[in-house]
Design a protein around this motif. Structure first.
Motif, PDB file in Angstrom:
ATOM      1  N   GLU A  54       0.843  -1.195   0.000  1.00 53.92           N
ATOM      2  CA  GLU A  54       0.000   0.000   0.000  1.00 53.92           C
ATOM      3  C   GLU A  54       0.881   1.249   0.000  1.00 53.92           C
ATOM      4  O   GLU A  54       1.577   1.530   0.988  1.00 53.92           O
ATOM      5  N   PRO A  55       0.855   2.046  -1.087  1.00 51.24           N
ATOM      6  CA  PRO A  55       1.716   3.232  -1.186  1.00 51.24           C
ATOM      7  C   PRO A  55       1.514   4.231  -0.049  1.00 51.24           C
ATOM      8  O   PRO A  55       2.485   4.838   0.416  1.00 51.24           O
ATOM      9  N   ASN A  56       0.274   4.403   0.413  1.00 47.88           N
ATOM     10  CA  ASN A  56       0.031   5.370   1.493  1.00 47.88           C
ATOM     11  C   ASN A  56       0.682   4.923   2.807  1.00 47.88           C
ATOM     12  O   ASN A  56       1.149   5.746   3.587  1.00 47.88           O
ATOM     13  N   ILE A  57       0.740   3.621   3.052  1.00 50.78           N
ATOM     14  CA  ILE A  57       1.405   3.113   4.257  1.00 50.78           C
ATOM     15  C   ILE A  57       2.912   3.334   4.145  1.00 50.78           C
ATOM     16  O   ILE A  57       3.561   3.790   5.092  1.00 50.78           O
ATOM     17  N   LEU A  58       3.483   3.017   2.979  1.00 49.75           N
ATOM     18  CA  LEU A  58       4.919   3.251   2.765  1.00 49.75           C
ATOM     19  C   LEU A  58       5.259   4.720   2.994  1.00 49.75           C
ATOM     20  O   LEU A  58       6.257   5.042   3.655  1.00 49.75           O
ATOM     21  N   THR A  74      12.273   1.672   0.549  1.00 48.06           N
ATOM     22  CA  THR A  74      10.905   1.170   0.521  1.00 48.06           C
ATOM     23  C   THR A  74      10.736   0.197  -0.645  1.00 48.06           C
ATOM     24  O   THR A  74      11.387   0.325  -1.683  1.00 48.06           O
ATOM     25  N   ALA A  75       9.856  -0.766  -0.434  1.00 49.77           N
ATOM     26  CA  ALA A  75       9.540  -1.750  -1.459  1.00 49.77           C
ATOM     27  C   ALA A  75       8.051  -2.051  -1.397  1.00 49.77           C
ATOM     28  O   ALA A  75       7.488  -2.192  -0.314  1.00 49.77           O
ATOM     29  N   SER A  76       7.438  -2.164  -2.565  1.00 53.70           N
ATOM     30  CA  SER A  76       6.006  -2.458  -2.600  1.00 53.70           C
ATOM     31  C   SER A  76       5.726  -3.943  -2.803  1.00 53.70           C
ATOM     32  O   SER A  76       4.569  -4.338  -2.913  1.00 53.70           O
ATOM     33  N   SER A  77       6.793  -4.742  -2.832  1.00 50.63           N
ATOM     34  CA  SER A  77       6.623  -6.193  -2.965  1.00 50.63           C
ATOM     35  C   SER A  77       7.844  -6.901  -2.387  1.00 50.63           C
ATOM     36  O   SER A  77       8.928  -6.302  -2.301  1.00 50.63           O
ATOM     37  N   PRO A  78       7.701  -8.175  -2.027  1.00 53.27           N
ATOM     38  CA  PRO A  78       8.864  -8.931  -1.563  1.00 53.27           C
ATOM     39  C   PRO A  78       9.972  -9.003  -2.621  1.00 53.27           C
ATOM     40  O   PRO A  78      11.155  -8.911  -2.290  1.00 53.27           O
ATOM     41  N   ALA A  79       9.616  -9.115  -3.901  1.00 52.32           N
ATOM     42  CA  ALA A  79      10.633  -9.173  -4.958  1.00 52.32           C
ATOM     43  C   ALA A  79      11.477  -7.895  -4.968  1.00 52.32           C
ATOM     44  O   ALA A  79      12.709  -7.947  -5.059  1.00 52.32           O
ATOM     45  N   PRO A 100       0.054  -9.396  -1.906  1.00 52.64           N
ATOM     46  CA  PRO A 100      -0.446 -10.296  -2.951  1.00 52.64           C
ATOM     47  C   PRO A 100       0.488 -11.461  -3.296  1.00 52.64           C
ATOM     48  O   PRO A 100       0.029 -12.587  -3.446  1.00 52.64           O
ATOM     49  N   ASP A 101       1.788 -11.216  -3.403  1.00 54.98           N
ATOM     50  CA  ASP A 101       2.709 -12.249  -3.873  1.00 54.98           C
ATOM     51  C   ASP A 101       3.103 -13.260  -2.808  1.00 54.98           C
ATOM     52  O   ASP A 101       3.300 -14.433  -3.101  1.00 54.98           O
ATOM     53  N   THR A 105       5.226 -13.273   6.722  1.00 50.86           N
ATOM     54  CA  THR A 105       5.935 -14.350   7.414  1.00 50.86           C
ATOM     55  C   THR A 105       6.684 -15.245   6.432  1.00 50.86           C
ATOM     56  O   THR A 105       7.785 -15.713   6.734  1.00 50.86           O
ATOM     57  N   GLU A 106       6.119 -15.478   5.242  1.00 51.81           N
ATOM     58  CA  GLU A 106       6.849 -16.238   4.214  1.00 51.81           C
ATOM     59  C   GLU A 106       8.078 -15.460   3.746  1.00 51.81           C
ATOM     60  O   GLU A 106       9.164 -16.021   3.575  1.00 51.81           O
ATOM     61  N   PHE A 107       7.888 -14.169   3.530  1.00 51.20           N
ATOM     62  CA  PHE A 107       8.989 -13.294   3.130  1.00 51.20           C
ATOM     63  C   PHE A 107      10.110 -13.350   4.169  1.00 51.20           C
ATOM     64  O   PHE A 107      11.284 -13.545   3.840  1.00 51.20           O
ATOM     65  N   PHE A 108       9.746 -13.235   5.441  1.00 52.31           N
ATOM     66  CA  PHE A 108      10.765 -13.232   6.493  1.00 52.31           C
ATOM     67  C   PHE A 108      11.432 -14.593   6.680  1.00 52.31           C
ATOM     68  O   PHE A 108      12.579 -14.668   7.097  1.00 52.31           O
TER      69      PHE A 108
END
Length: 167
Positions: A54-58, A74-79, A100-101, A105-108
């Motif tokens: 979410e851009p507003n949260i970033l 900042t990153a808008s996705s794990p990739a 979405p991707d 917890t999976e990312f971490f």
């Protein structure tokens, strides 16, 4: 610098030396040749990576935490986050749980394998206690924080994480 930070003290390749005949190679080894790096011990910057789709949260988190003097990525996705991690030394990561991707917890779990020294926070409005508890128990995340967040508490938690990262 990346290899040095992982205590790698052996190397090969043209950056170090072209292929040599045995006699010249013996002299190379006897001379204790080292690869000169521009900065032997760069100062450890306080780099924070914020991951949220979410851009507003970033934007809100960046404004809030920039006042602390942190270098903020900042990153808008794990990739996109993994691209930052490959290019920059990051000490603290703050990620949303629901993306979405891939979940936070999976990312971490992946970050923990590749960058085990990072301090990892999940910040989310969604509370799937089973996945978060499992991630905490496996050491994938350091803390679980909820949205909406308390500005002062969040800043203090991030400052504390950087104090821990120094050790």
């Amino acid at each position: 610098s990346f290899l040095r930070s992982r205590r790698c003290d052996a190397m090969q390749g043209y950056l170090f030396s072209r292929p040599l005949p045995a006699a010249e190679f013996e002299q190379l080894l006897a001379g204790s040749k080292r690869l000169d790096l521009a900065d032997k011990h760069p100062p450890k910057a306080h780099t924070l990576l914020i991951v949220d789709d979410e851009p507003n949260i970033l934007s809100s988190l960046s404004r809030l935490l920039h006042r602390e003097g942190f270098n903020i990525l900042t990153a808008s996705s794990p990739a996109e986050a993994f691209e930052h991690l490959a290019k920059h030394p990051v000490q603290v990561i703050l990620s949303d749980q629901r993306m979405p991707d891939m979940s936070g917890t999976e990312f971490f779990a992946r970050v923990r394998q590749l960058y085990p020294d990072t301090i990892r926070f999940v910040l989310t409005g969604y509370t799937d206690l089973e996945s978060v508890t499992g991630a905490i128990n496996r050491g994938a995340i350091y803390k679980f924080l909820t949205k909406p967040w308390d500005d002062d508490l969040l800043r203090e938690q991030i400052r504390e994480a950087f104090r821990i990262a120094k050790n």
